[in-house]
Design a protein around this motif. Structure first.
Motif, PDB file in Angstrom:
ATOM      1  N   THR A 672       0.841  -1.193   0.000  1.00 37.85           N
ATOM      2  CA  THR A 672       0.000   0.000   0.000  1.00 37.85           C
ATOM      3  C   THR A 672       0.876   1.243   0.000  1.00 37.85           C
ATOM      4  N   GLU A 673       0.383   2.309  -0.629  1.00 39.64           N
ATOM      5  CA  GLU A 673       1.133   3.558  -0.763  1.00 39.64           C
ATOM      6  C   GLU A 673       0.206   4.745  -0.555  1.00 39.64           C
ATOM      7  N   PHE A 674       0.767   5.829  -0.004  1.00 41.70           N
ATOM      8  CA  PHE A 674       0.048   7.089   0.161  1.00 41.70           C
ATOM      9  C   PHE A 674       0.997   8.229  -0.215  1.00 41.70           C
ATOM     10  N   GLU A 675       0.489   9.170  -1.001  1.00 38.65           N
ATOM     11  CA  GLU A 675       1.293  10.328  -1.390  1.00 38.65           C
ATOM     12  C   GLU A 675       0.420  11.574  -1.340  1.00 38.65           C
ATOM     13  N   TYR A 676       0.984  12.640  -0.770  1.00 39.69           N
ATOM     14  CA  TYR A 676       0.263  13.916  -0.692  1.00 39.69           C
ATOM     15  C   TYR A 676       1.203  15.034  -1.128  1.00 39.69           C
ATOM     16  N   ILE A 677       0.740  15.860  -2.050  1.00 45.57           N
ATOM     17  CA  ILE A 677       1.510  16.987  -2.581  1.00 45.57           C
ATOM     18  C   ILE A 677       0.701  18.261  -2.375  1.00 45.57           C
ATOM     19  N   LYS A 678       1.367  19.315  -1.920  1.00 40.02           N
ATOM     20  CA  LYS A 678       0.698  20.592  -1.717  1.00 40.02           C
ATOM     21  C   LYS A 678       1.579  21.725  -2.220  1.00 40.02           C
ATOM     22  N   HIS A 679       0.977  22.649  -2.983  1.00 42.03           N
ATOM     23  CA  HIS A 679       1.685  23.823  -3.496  1.00 42.03           C
ATOM     24  C   HIS A 679       1.012  25.087  -2.970  1.00 42.03           C
ATOM     25  N   TRP A 680       1.835  26.053  -2.577  1.00 46.78           N
ATOM     26  CA  TRP A 680       1.330  27.371  -2.176  1.00 46.78           C
ATOM     27  C   TRP A 680       1.939  28.433  -3.092  1.00 46.78           C
ATOM     28  N   ASP A 681       1.112  29.278  -3.669  1.00 49.32           N
ATOM     29  CA  ASP A 681       1.582  30.391  -4.488  1.00 49.32           C
ATOM     30  C   ASP A 681       1.903  31.563  -3.564  1.00 49.32           C
ATOM     31  N   LEU A 682       3.183  31.951  -3.498  1.00 47.81           N
ATOM     32  CA  LEU A 682       3.616  33.018  -2.607  1.00 47.81           C
ATOM     33  C   LEU A 682       3.696  34.373  -3.304  1.00 47.81           C
ATOM     34  N   ASN A 683       3.171  34.434  -4.528  1.00 55.28           N
ATOM     35  CA  ASN A 683       3.140  35.691  -5.276  1.00 55.28           C
ATOM     36  C   ASN A 683       4.485  35.953  -5.945  1.00 55.28           C
ATOM     37  N   ARG A 684       4.425  36.691  -7.050  1.00 56.91           N
ATOM     38  CA  ARG A 684       5.606  37.133  -7.798  1.00 56.91           C
ATOM     39  C   ARG A 684       6.497  35.947  -8.171  1.00 56.91           C
ATOM     40  N   LYS A 685       5.883  34.903  -8.709  1.00 57.33           N
ATOM     41  CA  LYS A 685       6.585  33.731  -9.227  1.00 57.33           C
ATOM     42  C   LYS A 685       7.345  32.965  -8.144  1.00 57.33           C
ATOM     43  N   LYS A 686       6.850  33.018  -6.933  1.00 60.19           N
ATOM     44  CA  LYS A 686       7.413  32.220  -5.849  1.00 60.19           C
ATOM     45  C   LYS A 686       6.392  31.158  -5.451  1.00 60.19           C
ATOM     46  N   VAL A 687       6.849  29.924  -5.355  1.00 63.27           N
ATOM     47  CA  VAL A 687       5.969  28.813  -4.992  1.00 63.27           C
ATOM     48  C   VAL A 687       6.675  27.961  -3.937  1.00 63.27           C
ATOM     49  N   PHE A 688       5.929  27.596  -2.905  1.00 59.70           N
ATOM     50  CA  PHE A 688       6.443  26.660  -1.900  1.00 59.70           C
ATOM     51  C   PHE A 688       5.699  25.350  -2.069  1.00 59.70           C
ATOM     52  N   ALA A 689       6.450  24.260  -2.236  1.00 60.10           N
ATOM     53  CA  ALA A 689       5.843  22.962  -2.521  1.00 60.10           C
ATOM     54  C   ALA A 689       6.372  21.913  -1.562  1.00 60.10           C
ATOM     55  N   ILE A 690       5.489  21.006  -1.148  1.00 59.32           N
ATOM     56  CA  ILE A 690       5.890  19.889  -0.300  1.00 59.32           C
ATOM     57  C   ILE A 690       5.324  18.591  -0.871  1.00 59.32           C
ATOM     58  N   ARG A 691       5.980  17.495  -0.532  1.00 58.90           N
ATOM     59  CA  ARG A 691       5.467  16.170  -0.875  1.00 58.90           C
ATOM     60  C   ARG A 691       5.775  15.224   0.274  1.00 58.90           C
ATOM     61  N   SER A 692       4.814  14.392   0.623  1.00 61.47           N
ATOM     62  CA  SER A 692       5.037  13.347   1.627  1.00 61.47           C
ATOM     63  C   SER A 692       4.622  12.013   1.026  1.00 61.47           C
ATOM     64  N   PHE A 693       5.358  10.969   1.385  1.00 61.79           N
ATOM     65  CA  PHE A 693       5.112   9.649   0.806  1.00 61.79           C
ATOM     66  C   PHE A 693       5.354   8.580   1.859  1.00 61.79           C
ATOM     67  N   PHE A 694       4.470   7.598   1.863  1.00 61.98           N
ATOM     68  CA  PHE A 694       4.666   6.416   2.697  1.00 61.98           C
ATOM     69  C   PHE A 694       4.247   5.193   1.889  1.00 61.98           C
ATOM     70  N   GLY A 695       5.104   4.176   1.895  1.00 61.57           N
ATOM     71  CA  GLY A 695       4.793   2.938   1.201  1.00 61.57           C
ATOM     72  C   GLY A 695       5.348   1.740   1.948  1.00 61.57           C
ATOM     73  N   ILE A 696       4.605   0.667   1.936  1.00 60.86           N
ATOM     74  CA  ILE A 696       5.051  -0.553   2.600  1.00 60.86           C
ATOM     75  C   ILE A 696       4.522  -1.759   1.832  1.00 60.86           C
ATOM     76  N   ALA A 697       5.368  -2.766   1.680  1.00 62.57           N
ATOM     77  CA  ALA A 697       4.983  -4.025   1.027  1.00 62.57           C
ATOM     78  C   ALA A 697       5.328  -5.160   1.988  1.00 62.57           C
ATOM     79  N   ILE A 698       4.336  -5.935   2.361  1.00 63.58           N
ATOM     80  CA  ILE A 698       4.530  -6.971   3.378  1.00 63.58           C
ATOM     81  C   ILE A 698       4.406  -8.341   2.729  1.00 63.58           C
ATOM     82  N   PRO A 699       5.488  -9.135   2.749  1.00 60.71           N
ATOM     83  CA  PRO A 699       5.400 -10.497   2.201  1.00 60.71           C
ATOM     84  C   PRO A 699       4.740 -11.434   3.222  1.00 60.71           C
ATOM     85  N   TYR A 700       4.073 -12.447   2.722  1.00 58.74           N
ATOM     86  CA  TYR A 700       3.481 -13.422   3.637  1.00 58.74           C
ATOM     87  C   TYR A 700       3.286 -14.749   2.903  1.00 58.74           C
ATOM     88  N   SER A 701       2.974 -15.770   3.656  1.00 53.38           N
ATOM     89  CA  SER A 701       2.667 -17.097   3.135  1.00 53.38           C
ATOM     90  C   SER A 701       3.777 -17.637   2.238  1.00 53.38           C
TER      91      SER A 701
END
Length: 849
Positions: A672-701
Motif C-alpha cells: 500500500t502507498e500514500f502520497e500527498y503533494i501541496k503547493h502554495w503560491d507566494l506571489n511574484r513567481k514564488k511557490v512553496f511545494a511539499i510532498r510526503s510519501f509512505f509505502g510498505i509491502a509486506i510479504p506473507y505465506s
C-alpha cells in the motif's frame, strides 16, 4: 600566469558587482526608487497576498533580499552607441589607427559587437529597470484597495498612504486602510418575470450563496449569478444568459445591513429592427442526429447512409463504420430529455475521450414542428484510422560505450467498429561495450528488444452490467495490454513478460480511479552467472574476505576470486565444508550469508500475479494554478489466486518450502502507498511545494521478501537529491550494495521555487527520507525498522537548483548535500559532508513534484 589572470578576473567581477550594487545608479535626479510597500489594515500590518495584488507599483524583485535583476540592469551601459563614438571623438588618432588596420566600416561595426553592445542589451533584457515612484500609480493603488474592500462588504472603507523618504533616493510607501464594519445581508427579494424560472429558483434556493446574516461580497454575487444561470440552462432554458440577472442593493439607513433585490427579466427577442420580450421557454429534446463522418471544413451535410438506433438518428456520407451502441454510450443527450448544458459538456468530453474523433461540434436548433422542442445535431470528424510513429537515438551510458536505439509504433482506431483503439510498439537497442568479453570481435555485442501492445475499449468489459456502480458519466474504459522484452549481455539478461487487464474511470471532476483486475509479470534471469559482475560492491566484500581467510587457491585468477566458479566455491567452502577449515568469524559469516541470500533473491525468477486499486485526486484547475493539492493512494495484493491454484493442482513445493507454479516460486504480498503533494503560491513567481510519501509491502505465506521490481529505493533526481539513485539506506546500513532496496519507505520533500530572471528559475530544497526492511527475512538490525526509534535513521539532504522553462517542459539541475547522514558515526552525522567534493548533481526533466 594563469593564477594572475584568475585573480585579475575575480577583482574585476567583484568591482562590477560592487558598482552594480548601487541600486539607485539609474534613478533620475529628483526621483526615488520604490524599495518597499507596507499595508496596515485597522492598524494591523498584513501580508495578505490578495491585498498586495491590488497595488499597481511593486518594488524590484529580489532573491533572498538581493535585487539581482535590478543590479544586472545597472551593469549595462545606458547608450552603447554614443559611448562607443565618444571614445573616438576624444581620441581621433585612435580611430584613424583602427580604420587603417581594419577599415572604417569594420570599426563602425565593432560598436555593434557583443562586447560593446550585445552584452549590455542582454543585461538590460535580463535585468529589471528600477521601479521609480509614481504618485499617479499610488493613487490608483488606493482606489483599487478601496474597491477591493468595498467588494468584500466594507462599504465605509477609508484609505490613505504616507511616503517614507528618509533614505537617499529611496522611498517606502505605507498604505493605511480603515475597513469599518462589514455590511451583512438582511433580506433578499426576488422579482423573476418567468414563472417557470421562478419555480426552478425556489427549488434550489437552499444552494444560494446569499444567506441572511452573512456579510455581502461581490464574489458571492458572481457565484450566485453563475449558479442561477447554470440551474436554468440545465433545466431547459436554452436561451437564458447571465446578463438577464441584475440586482439592486439598499444600504441607506439600514444599520450596516443590505437589502438585496434580485431581478431576472424575460427573454428579449429582436426581429429585424423591432424587439419584444416573452417568457423563457423550457425546451425538450425532440431529435438527436449524429453525423459520423462530417468534415470539419465543410458546412454542407451530405448523407448516403443512415440508421436509427434507440431514438438516435445516425447519418453518414460514406458507409456507416461504427456500431451505434458504441457511440450512443458516449452521448448524454437523449430524445425526450430536458435540454442541459451539463449533458452537452459530458457528451463532448466522452466523445473526445474515445480518441476516434476530433473534438465534436454540437449544435441545437428549434424544431420547426414544435416551438418548445430542440433538435440536437452532433457532428463528428473521424481521425485517421492508422497512425505510424518512428524514432531513433544514439545513446551512451555506463552499460554501453555506444548504442543505437529505435522505436516504431502502429495505432489503429475503431478496430472492431466499437470505437476501440489498438496500439502496438516495437523497441530495440544495440550497443557496444568494451567491458564485455567479445571473442568474435563483434562491434555490437549487447542488445535489447521489446514489444508492447495495448487494446482499449471505451466501456467496462465484464460479464455483468456495471452502469449502476460506474455510470457512463464517469467515462469508464477497459485496457488489455501485453508486453515482452529480452536483453543480451545486459545485467542478468532478463526476459520480462507483462500482461494486465485494467479498468479506468473518473468518479468526479479531478478524481481518477484505476482497478487492475490482473497484473501479471514474469521475470526470467537467463545469465545468473553474471551476478557478481553487476553487483560489484558485494563482489569486492566477498573477494576481500576470501583473501583474508585464505580461501582455496583454485578459486582465484590473477589474484582475485574468479566469477562465477570462484565466488560459488568460496561460499560453498564457508558453509558446506565439514568441518570448515577457514575459521570465519561470526560477524563475517553473517556478512557472507547476507551476500549469498541477496544473490539468490535477485537471481531467482519472479512470477507476480497481482490485483491493485489506485485513486488520485487533485484541486489543480489549470496549468497556471500554483495553489493546489494532489492525493494519491494505491493498494496491491499478489499471489492469492495462484496460492489457491497451487493447492488445488498439487503443485510442487521447492527446497525452501514455498509453493511453485510451473516450477517458479510465485510472490505473495500486500502493498500500500500514500502520497500527498501541496503547493502554495507566494506571489511574484514564488511557490512553496511539499510532498510526503509512505509505502510498505509486506510479504506473507509463500514469500519471505518482496521482488526487486516491487521494492522501494531512495535517492535520485525525484527523491532525496543528496544521494544517487539506490545509494541511500536501507536504514543506517550505509548503502553498501550497488542497488539498495527495501520494502518500506518514508519520505518528505520541501522546495521553495522562485524566478531569477526570464525563464530561468531557482529553488532551495530539503529532502527527508529513507527505506527500511520490515516483516521480511532481512536480519541485520541496521537495515530494519523497529518502531519510532528507527526514525533517527531518516536522512536529510539539502541543496539548491536551477530550472529553465522551455514552455512544454522544464530542464532542471539540482546540487544536493548530505546534511544528516544516518550511516555515519554519531559525531559525524550532521553537516560533515556539506562540501562540493561530496555533493551530488541531479539532472531532470520537469519538476520533481
Amino acid at each position: 600566469m594563469k593564477n594572475h589572470i584568475t585573480k585579475i578576473s575575480l577583482f574585476i567581477l567583484i568591482g562590477l558587482l560592487v558598482t552594480s550594487c548601487n541600486t539607485t545608479k539609474r534613478v533620475p535626479k529628483n526621483k526615488r526608487l520604490l524599495i518597499k510597500n507596507e499595508i496596515s489594515v485597522d492598524n494591523q500590518s498584513t501580508k495578505d497576498e490578495e491585498v498586495f495584488n491590488q497595488l499597481y507599483q511593486k518594488p524590484n524583485s529580489s532573491i533572498l533580499g538581493y535585487r539581482l535583476r535590478l543590479n544586472l540592469f545597472n551593469l549595462a551601459k545606458k547608450n552603447t552607441d554614443s559611448s562607443y563614438k565618444a571614445k573616438f571623438i576624444k581620441n581621433p588618432e585612435k580611430y584613424k589607427r583602427k580604420a587603417k588596420f581594419l577599415s572604417k566600416k569594420q570599426v563602425d561595426r565593432l560598436g555593434h559587437s557583443f562586447w560593446h553592445e550585445g552584452i549590455h542589451n542582454f543585461l538590460k533584457k535580463t535585468g529589471e529597470a528600477p521601479v521609480i515612484l509614481d504618485t499617479n500609480s499610488t493613487n490608483k493603488s488606493l482606489r483599487r484597495l478601496r474597491k477591493y474592500y468595498f467588494d468584500n462588504g466594507f462599504f465605509d472603507v477609508k484609505t490613505s498612504f504616507t511616503a517614507d523618504s528618509s533614505q537617499t533616493k529611496k522611498v517606502k510607501i505605507k498604505y493605511s486602510i480603515d475597513k469599518g464594519n462589514g455590511f451583512k445581508v438582511d433580506s433578499i427579494k426576488t422579482n423573476i418575470a418567468t414563472p417557470a424560472l421562478d419555480s426552478i429558483y425556489k427549488n434550489k434556493i437552499a444552494a444560494s450563496f446569499f444567506k441572511t446574516g452573512k456579510q455581502y461580497t461581490e464574489s458571492d454575487w458572481e457565484n450566485e449569478r453563475n449558479r442561477i444561470t447554470a440551474d436554468f440552462r440545465n433545466n431547459g432554458a436554452f436561451f437564458f444568459q447571465q446578463n438577464y440577472i441584475s440586482r439592486v442593493l439598499d444600504t441607506i439607513n439600514t444599520n450596516k445591513k443590505v437589502h438585496l433585490d434580485l431581478n431576472i427579466k424575460n427573454q428579449n427577442i429582436r426581429v429585424n429592427d423591432t424587439s419584444r420580450t416573452q417568457e423563457f421557454k423550457l425546451y425538450k429534446i425532440n431529435k438527436v442526429n449524429i453525423f459520423t463522418d462530417h468534415p470539419a471544413n465543410r458546412s454542407v451535410v451530405k448523407v448516403n447512409d443512415s440508421v436509427t438506433y434507440k431514438d438516435f438518428n445516425f447519418y453518414s456520407e460514406n458507409k456507416l463504420k461504427y456500431r451505434p451502441k458504441a457511440i450512443t454510450n458516449a452521448v448524454f443527450i437523449s430524445k425526450g430529455g430536458t435540454y442541459s448544458d451539463v449533458n452537452t459538456t459530458l457528451t463532448s468530453k466522452y466523445l473526445s475521450n474515445l480518441r476516434v474523433f476530433n473534438y465534436p461540434v454540437i449544435q441545437y436548433k428549434v424544431d420547426p414542428k414544435d416551438e418548445n422542442g430542440l433538435i440536437a445535431n452532433v457532428f463528428l470528424t473521424p481521425r485517421k484510422k492508422y497512425t505510424f510513429g518512428l524514432s531513433a537515438d544514439f545513446t551512451h551510458s555506463n552499460i554501453q560505450d555506444f548504442g543505437i536505439s529505435g522505436n516504431t509504433s502502429l495505432g489503429i482506431r475503431n478496430v472492431f467498429n466499437g470505437a476501440e483503439t489498438f496500439e502496438i510498439a516495437f523497441r530495440g537497442n544495440i550497443g557496444s561495450s568494451r567491458d564485455i568479453a567479445n571473442p568474435n570481435g563483434t562491434f555490437f555485442n549487447i542488445s535489447e528488444f521489446g514489444i508492447d501492445s495495448k487494446l482499449n475499449f471505451p466501456r467496462i468489459l465484464l460479464p455483468f452490467k456495471t452502469d449502476k456502480i460506474i455510470p457512463k458519466s464517469m467515462i469508464p474504459s477497459t485496457t488489455l495490454s501485453v508486453g515482452y522484452a529480452k536483453q543480451r549481455n545486459i545485467g542478468l539478461d532478463k526476459e520480462n513478460f507483462t500482461s494486465s487487464l485494467t479498468y479506468n474511470w473518473t468518479p468526479r471532476k479531478n478524481k481518477t480511479a484505476r482497478f487492475d483486475l490482473l497484473n501479471v509479470q514474469f521475470v526470467k534471469n537467463v545469465n545468473i552467472s553474471n551476478y557478481f559482475n553487476i553487483y560489484e560492491s558485494s563482489y569486492d566484500i566477498l573477494n576481500d574476505l576470501a583473501i583474508a581467510y585464505g580461501a582455496d587457491a583454485l578459486f582465484f585468477k590473477n589474484g582475485k576470486l574468479e566469477i562465477d566458479q570462484g565466488t560459488n566455491g568460496f561460499i560453498n567452502q564457508v558453509f558446506n565444508s565439514v568441518p570448515s577449515n577457514l575459521n570465519v568469524s561470526d560477524e563475517d559469516l553473517k556478512t557472507i550469508s547476507s551476500i549469498e541470500e541477496r544473490r539468490k533473491r535477485l537471481t531467482e525468477n519472479n512470477l507476480i500475479f497481482a490485483t491493485s486499486f489506485s485513486f488520485s485526486q487533485t484541486s489543480k484547475s489549470n496549468l497556471q494554478d500554483n495553489s493546489f493539492h494532489v492525493f494519491r493512494t494505491k493498494i496491491e495484493s499478489a499471489g492469492n489466486v495462484l496460492s489457491l491454484f497451487a493447492r488445488a493442482s498439487n503443485q510442487l513445493i521447492n527446497q525452501s518450502g514455498a509453493n511453485t507454479i510451473f516450477d517458479v516460486e510465485y510472490s505473495q504480498y500486500i502493498k500500500t502507498e500514500f502520497e500527498y503533494i501541496k503547493h502554495w503560491d507566494l506571489n511574484r513567481k514564488k511557490v512553496f511545494a511539499i510532498r510526503s510519501f509512505f509505502g510498505i509491502a509486506i510479504p506473507y505465506s509463500n514469500s519471505k521478501n518482496i521482488p526487486f521490481s516491487r521494492s522501494y529505493f531512495a535517492g535520485g533526481t525525484n527523491d532525496n537529491r543528496a544521494w544517487q539513485p539506490y545509494s541511500l539506506g536501507p536504514g543506517s546500513s550505509g548503502g553498501i550494495n550497488d542497488f539498495n532496496e527495501a520494502n518500506m519507505k518514508i519520505s518528505f520533500n520541501a522546495e521553495l521555487r522562485f524566478n531569477i530572471f526570464g525563464n530561468l528559475n531557482g529553488a532551495l530544497f530539503g529532502d527527508l527520507g529513507n527505506i527500511w526492511n520490515v516483516f521480511d527475512d532481512v536480519e541485520d538490525e541496521t537495515y530494519q525498522f523497529n518502531g519510532l526509534k528507527s526514525l533517527e535513521t531518516i536522512a536529510l539532504g539539502t541543496g539548491f537548483g536551477l530550472r529553465y522553462d522551455f514552455g512544454l517542459f522544464v530542464v532542471r539541475g539540482d546540487l544536493g548535500f548530505k546534511t544528516y547522514n544516518p550511516a555515519k558515526l554519531e559525531n559525524e552525522k550532521w553537516f560533515k559532508e556539506i562540501n562540493l567534493s561530496k555533493s551530488v548533481v541531479n539532472i531532470g526533466i520537469n519538476y520533481p513534484f
